[in-house]
Design an enzyme around this catalytic site. Structure first.
Site, PDB file in Angstrom:
ATOM      1  N   GLY A  48      46.965  46.005  45.011  1.00 37.83           N
ATOM      2  CA  GLY A  48      47.857  44.850  45.063  1.00 37.83           C
ATOM      3  C   GLY A  48      48.480  44.543  43.715  1.00 37.83           C
ATOM      4  N   ALA A  49      48.888  45.593  42.993  1.00 38.40           N
ATOM      5  CA  ALA A  49      49.385  45.417  41.620  1.00 38.40           C
ATOM      6  C   ALA A  49      50.868  45.077  41.552  1.00 38.40           C
ATOM      7  CB  ALA A  49      49.113  46.683  40.808  1.00 38.40           C
ATOM      8  N   ASN A  50      51.504  44.867  42.694  1.00 45.84           N
ATOM      9  CA  ASN A  50      52.937  44.596  42.676  1.00 45.84           C
ATOM     10  C   ASN A  50      53.282  43.109  42.740  1.00 45.84           C
ATOM     11  OD1 ASN A  50      51.895  44.746  45.325  1.00 45.84           O
ATOM     12  ND2 ASN A  50      53.960  44.872  46.178  1.00 45.84           N
ATOM     13  N   SER A  51      52.279  42.243  42.706  1.00 45.97           N
ATOM     14  CA  SER A  51      52.571  40.806  42.701  1.00 45.97           C
ATOM     15  C   SER A  51      51.356  40.030  42.205  1.00 45.97           C
ATOM     16  CB  SER A  51      52.945  40.317  44.112  1.00 45.97           C
ATOM     17  OG  SER A  51      51.846  40.443  45.001  1.00 45.97           O
ATOM     18  N   GLY A  52      51.592  38.773  41.847  1.00 43.56           N
ATOM     19  CA  GLY A  52      50.523  37.842  41.521  1.00 43.56           C
ATOM     20  C   GLY A  52      49.604  38.295  40.409  1.00 43.56           C
ATOM     21  N   GLY A  54      47.470  40.725  40.366  1.00 39.81           N
ATOM     22  CA  GLY A  54      47.465  42.173  40.174  1.00 39.81           C
ATOM     23  C   GLY A  54      48.583  42.643  39.270  1.00 39.81           C
ATOM     24  N   SER A 179      36.928  34.404  45.736  1.00 40.77           N
ATOM     25  CA  SER A 179      37.558  33.086  45.694  1.00 40.77           C
ATOM     26  C   SER A 179      36.487  32.018  45.834  1.00 40.77           C
ATOM     27  CB  SER A 179      38.573  32.935  46.833  1.00 40.77           C
ATOM     28  OG  SER A 179      38.961  31.582  47.008  1.00 40.77           O
ATOM     29  N   TYR A 204      39.309  33.458  56.120  1.00 39.52           N
ATOM     30  CA  TYR A 204      39.539  33.791  54.711  1.00 39.52           C
ATOM     31  C   TYR A 204      38.256  33.550  53.912  1.00 39.52           C
ATOM     32  CZ  TYR A 204      41.380  33.908  49.984  1.00 39.52           C
ATOM     33  OH  TYR A 204      41.594  34.218  48.660  1.00 39.52           O
TER      34      TYR A 204
END
Length: 323
Positions: A48-52, A54, A179, A204
């Site tokens: 998930g390195a393409n946003s947030g 990450g 989380s 979640y």
């Protein structure tokens, strides 16, 4: 003064008060500073390195001259982000590699790991960061409830299939992003796929509790090796993770304003995973959870060894690692 203005003022004040109660900022986050060659020669996988978080983490690792493998579902987005990160990292930087990984597909996970094991001589750090939050009820390609499937099972299989390479690359590290919302969940062994009743908030929390229990049991399994695994809770961060949460149209500007005031930036949220990936202070430390770069005390439900082992065994069967 018009009625609309009065209503907006009352609602806005209420929203800001609620946000202050839910997301107290506390002291300002101190950004970590490491020598620029701290990660030179090291390979780090970030899901998930393409946003947030990450994306922010990948950018910081690139500045520290790491070889960063961006494991992402959306390759076009990953390519755009990679160009942006490289333009910001300065003249002396590491390397970016983009690989396709869809954690909602066990076959995609297997394909990714097959490529990594074939092409990469070593992995120094694996960061299990990608996640999905409170989505409508859907199932993964393999029939698992989406949040449990992506947040827990996808990373569970990913980690297992890369363990031999991580051991061969030791000392190496595994970092698991959980989380604080784990506190509101439990592992519903009678219905892990939530087919009988779906509560998106509970699911979640269940998946984030599963992350912590996975970390606990994996640390036990890795005793005697030079591979460590630690989890972290980043706090409330301004990312696209909450894109499935429905906010009334008129309240969106107020929530945006409140998020700027009370939530961490992605860079601030990336400090603890950066710490666990880079810091010599946690060398040899395993099976712990961290928040704001400090060890965090967990609730008993997240340190239950029997539940952790039961979840481990069931998860192995669910992803096809055991009969």
């Amino acid at each position: 003064m018009s009625t609309a203005v009065i209503i907006a003022a009352v609602v806005g004040g209420g929203v800001l008060l609620l946000m202050r109660r839910l997301f107290p900022r506390g002291k300002a986050v101190k950004l970590l500073q490491y020598p620029t060659d701290t990660m030179r020669g090291k390979t780090v996988i970030v899901t998930g390195a393409n946003s947030g978080i990450g994306k922010a983490l990948a950018g910081e690792l690139l500045k520290l001259r790491a070889r960063v493998i961006m494991a992402c579902r959306d390759l076009r987005s990953a390519e755009d982000v990679a160009q942006d990160l490289k333009s910001r990292a300065g003249p002396e930087q590491g390397e970016v590699v983009i690989k396709h990984l869809d954690l909602a597909s066990l076959q995609s996970v297997r394909n990714f790991c097959e490529e990594i094991n074939k092409e990469e001589p070593k992995i120094d750090v694996l960061v299990n960061n990608a996640g999905i939050y409170q989505c409508p009820y859907t199932k993964t390609e393999d029939g698992f409830e989406m949040q449990f499937g992506v947040n827990h099972l996808g990373h569970f299989l990913l980690t297992h299939l890369l363990l031999d390479l991580l051991k061969a690359s030791s000392p190496s590290r595994i970092v698991v992003v959980s989380s604080k919302l784990y506190k509101y969940g439990h592992i519903n062994f009678d219905d892990l796929n939530s087919e009988g009743n779906y509560n998106k908030a509970f699911c979640y929390s269940q998946s984030k509790l599963a992350n912590l229990l996975f970390t606990l049991e994996l640390a036990h399994q890795l005793e005697g090796t030079a591979v460590t695994v630690n989890a972290l809770t980043p706090g409330m961060v301004r990312t696209r993770l909450g894109r499935h949460v429905q906010i009334p149209l008129l309240a969106k500007p107020l929530f945006h304003l409140a998020s700027l005031v009370f939530l961490k930036s992605p860079l601030e949220g990336a400090q603890t995973p950066l710490y666990l990936a880079c810091s010599p202070e946690v060398e040899g430390v395993s099976g712990k959870c961290f928040a704001n770069c400090e060890e965090e005390e967990l609730m008993a439900k997240a340190t239950d060894k029997q539940v952790a082992k039961k979840l481990w065994d069931i998860s192995r069967r669910m992803v096809g690692l055991a009969e």
